[in-house]
Design an enzyme around this catalytic site. Structure first.
Site, short mmCIF file in Angstrom:
data_model
loop_
_atom_site.label_atom_id
_atom_site.label_comp_id
_atom_site.label_asym_id
_atom_site.label_seq_id
_atom_site.Cartn_x
_atom_site.Cartn_y
_atom_site.Cartn_z
N VAL A 39 0.84 -1.20 0.00
CA VAL A 39 0.00 0.00 0.00
C VAL A 39 0.87 1.25 0.00
CG1 VAL A 39 -1.67 1.33 1.36
CG2 VAL A 39 -1.94 -1.15 1.14
N LYS A 62 15.49 -2.43 3.22
CA LYS A 62 14.46 -2.04 2.26
C LYS A 62 14.72 -0.62 1.74
CE LYS A 62 9.90 -3.14 2.93
NZ LYS A 62 8.55 -3.00 3.50
N LYS A 286 -14.93 -16.96 -8.54
CA LYS A 286 -14.06 -17.95 -9.15
C LYS A 286 -13.70 -18.96 -8.05
CE LYS A 286 -12.13 -18.44 -13.22
NZ LYS A 286 -13.09 -19.28 -13.87
N CYS A 295 -4.38 -10.15 3.32
CA CYS A 295 -5.55 -9.39 3.80
C CYS A 295 -6.73 -10.24 4.26
CB CYS A 295 -6.02 -8.43 2.71
SG CYS A 295 -4.89 -7.08 2.46
N LYS A 298 -6.39 -12.53 7.44
CA LYS A 298 -6.13 -11.71 8.62
C LYS A 298 -7.34 -10.83 8.97
CE LYS A 298 -3.73 -7.67 7.65
NZ LYS A 298 -4.40 -6.49 8.15
C1 UDX Z 1 -7.71 -8.12 -1.24
C2 UDX Z 1 -8.85 -7.18 -1.67
O1 UDX Z 1 -9.33 -7.55 -2.97
C3 UDX Z 1 -8.39 -5.73 -1.66
O2 UDX Z 1 -9.48 -4.88 -1.96
C4 UDX Z 1 -7.82 -5.39 -0.28
O3 UDX Z 1 -7.33 -4.07 -0.28
C5 UDX Z 1 -6.71 -6.37 0.10
O4 UDX Z 1 -7.20 -7.72 0.02
P1 UDX Z 1 -5.57 -9.18 -2.44
O5 UDX Z 1 -5.45 -10.01 -1.20
O6 UDX Z 1 -4.37 -8.50 -2.96
O7 UDX Z 1 -6.69 -8.05 -2.26
O8 UDX Z 1 -6.08 -10.15 -3.64
P2 UDX Z 1 -7.50 -10.60 -4.21
O9 UDX Z 1 -7.46 -10.44 -5.67
O10 UDX Z 1 -8.63 -10.00 -3.50
O11 UDX Z 1 -7.46 -12.18 -3.91
C6 UDX Z 1 -7.45 -12.69 -2.59
C7 UDX Z 1 -7.53 -14.20 -2.61
O12 UDX Z 1 -8.81 -14.64 -3.04
C8 UDX Z 1 -6.53 -14.88 -3.55
O13 UDX Z 1 -6.04 -16.02 -2.93
C9 UDX Z 1 -7.37 -15.23 -4.77
O14 UDX Z 1 -6.87 -16.31 -5.50
C10 UDX Z 1 -8.70 -15.57 -4.10
N1 UDX Z 1 -9.85 -15.40 -5.00
C11 UDX Z 1 -10.20 -14.18 -5.46
C12 UDX Z 1 -10.60 -16.53 -5.35
O15 UDX Z 1 -10.31 -17.66 -4.93
N2 UDX Z 1 -11.69 -16.36 -6.16
C13 UDX Z 1 -12.07 -15.15 -6.63
O16 UDX Z 1 -13.09 -15.09 -7.36
C14 UDX Z 1 -11.30 -14.02 -6.27
#
Ligand code: UDX
Length: 463
Positions: A39, A62, A286, A295, A298
């Site tokens: 972020v 870093k 999906k 995210c 947690k």
């Molecule tokens: C998420 C939120 O989308 C974002 O808005 C927030 O700020 C942080 O957390 P992120 O963890 O980066 O973002 O990835 P995201 O694309 O949301 O996927 C999270 C998990 O869900 C992944 O393991 C992904 O494979 C899984 N997922 C996502 C599915 O299994 N099916 C889906 O349809 C979408």
């Protein structure tokens, strides 16, 4: 420097860069970003392209890497924006000082992990807030302190505000305090930072809120939805957003497990059609191995702990979390069903990052699966286009690593597709015929294999 392809986001961004009035308005602002994870670093790289930005992180290694323009993790487009911002004056330091705290906007983007009891751990937040407070004494200006990190409801006003107010400082007099949650996704962090779907700004009074929303209106020329609210509502919005998306995933995974037992059904077809109902929407349906990452796991856990603490038993979120933790078994059971005895079987795992386009393996279900396979005494070989280094840190010599998506299949008894990387879609039937026993379990249903010598099992496709 890499060539950056022209897309809608960069066009919108270039328009902003080329507009001199906007440039001046933003350029006069001094901005500090404290905490340089996905972020903070995306924000610093974005704002740093024209504004006067300094990034702060306690991790010296870093900082040294960033000073030379190298991001500490893989994220598409980040290096391009970072290098460009550095040429424009973006700089980094590992120390908070008076100069930094006297910025117009001080964004706090430090990590808020969960502790062993599943409760939010605000140590970083408290430390940074105390440090800022020390340096705010006798400031000439009134900085806006902006909480971007995800914090449980009430944290900004009940925990952070009293810390900032130590040293006889007063909120809305000596400093402003805003809650401005972030919705970016790893793998598209830059794109989401440049073009967020919504901006939420929570504060205790209109004047402080407007300072930030006016700034955002200049930066985001496209009419971005900007929502003004109070701090606690902004905090709830962030958790509600993530918990709802996690719920959608656990929901569709449950439907996938039902489809698995119903010949002739395919969860993707079901998802496609229910997604046509605008009340449901077609995104985040999906089915797969379960959600991972830094995210959702947690945040759902922190929300559960928080709800319990305030006297509400969140049975829905408990179910979302439990459904997610059990989903890996849907994959393991398919392997067991087809191979029976797993001992000494060679299993190829394709995809280790928790999602595509990132090298992040935090809470990745692939890591969980590899651990289960090792417990069953399997011989595990893995491949990932970006996450091998991070995975090596976890498993070292306990598993084998392959540099090629095709070679990882050679001599294998079962291949499991875990992460939907684009390159796995290019695998050919001849690659799978290199396996000793061509059994393919596709947890994301990205492959199309029709060769009769290959036993293809798509998770959520009834067979
Ligand atoms: C998420 C939120 O989308 C974002 O808005 C927030 O700020 C942080 O957390 P992120 O963890 O980066 O973002 O990835 P995201 O694309 O949301 O996927 C999270 C998990 O869900 C992944 O393991 C992904 O494979 C899984 N997922 C996502 C599915 O299994 N099916 C889906 O349809 C979408």
């Amino acid at each position: 420097m890499q060539n950056y392809p022209k897309d809608n986001d960069s066009e919108q961004y270039n328009r902003f860069l080329n507009n001199s009035i906007l440039q001046k308005a933003v350029h006069n602002k001094k901005i500090a970003v404290i905490g340089l994870g996905y972020v903070g670093l995306s924000l610093a790289a974005f704002l740093g392209n024209k504004a006067n930005v300094i990034g702060v992180d306690a991790n010296k290694k870093k900082i040294n890497s960033l000073l030379s323009g190298v991001p500490p993790f893989y994220e598409p487009k980040l290096e391009y924006y970072l290098k460009r911002a550095i040429r424009n004056g973006l700089t980094f330091t590992d120390q908070i000082n008076k100069e930094i705290v006297s910025s117009d906007f001080v964004f706090i983007t430090v990590g808020t992990p969960i502790d062993n009891d599943g409760k939010i751990d605000l140590t970083n937040m408290r430390d940074v807030s105390a440090n800022i407070s020390e340096h705010m004494i006798n400031l000439k200006n009134r900085p806006s302190i902006i909480i971007k990190s995800t914090v449980v409801p009430g944290t900004t006003m009940r925990v952070i505000k009293p810390i900032l107010e130590k040293n006889k400082l007063r909120e809305s007099v000596d400093f402003d305090l805003l809650t401005n949650p972030e919705f970016l996704r790893e793998g598209s962090a830059m794109q989401d930072t440049i073009s967020p779907h919504v901006i939420v700004v929570g504060g205790s009074n209109n004047e402080s809120i407007r300072k930030l929303t006016n700034f955002y209106r200049i930066i985001y020329k496209k009419k971005q939805d900007i929502v003004e609210t109070n701090n606690v509502t902004a905090e709830v919005i962030k958790y509600a957003n993530n918990a709802f998306l996690a719920t959608k995933i656990s929901f569709i995974n449950s439907i996938a497990n039902i489809c698995q037992k119903l010949p002739g059904t395919n969860v993707d077809k079901v998802a496609q059609i229910i997604g046509m109902d605008p009340r449901i929407g077609n995104q985040f349906l999906k089915a797969g191995p379960g959600y991972g990452g830094s995210c959702f796991p947690k945040d759902v856990q922190a929300l559960i702990s928080f709800a319990n603490e305030i006297g509400y038993e969140p049975i829905l979120f408990d179910a979302v979390k439990n459904t997610n933790s059990l989903q890996v078994n849907a994959i393991l059971n398919l392997v067991k069903h087809h191979l029976r005895d797993l001992k000494n079987k060679k299993i190829s795992v394709l995809g280790l990052s928790f999602k595509e386009n990132t090298d992040d393996i935090r809470e990745s279900i692939s890591v969980k699966l590899v651990n289960l396979l090792l417990r069953h005494k399997c011989d595990v070989i893995v491949h990932d286009p970006k996450a091998i280094d991070n995975t090596y840190q976890v498993f070292r010599e306990k598993i084998k690593y392959s540099k090629s998506a095709s070679d990882v299949l050679a001599g294998s008894d079962c291949a499991i597709i875990m992460t939907p990387w684009e390159k796995y879609k290019d695998l050919k039937e001849k690659d799978f015929l290199k396996m000793r026993n061509p059994l393919v379990i596709d947890s994301r249903r990205i492959l199309k294999l029709s060769n009769r010598k290959i036993l293809y099992i798509g998770l959520g496709i009834g067979n």
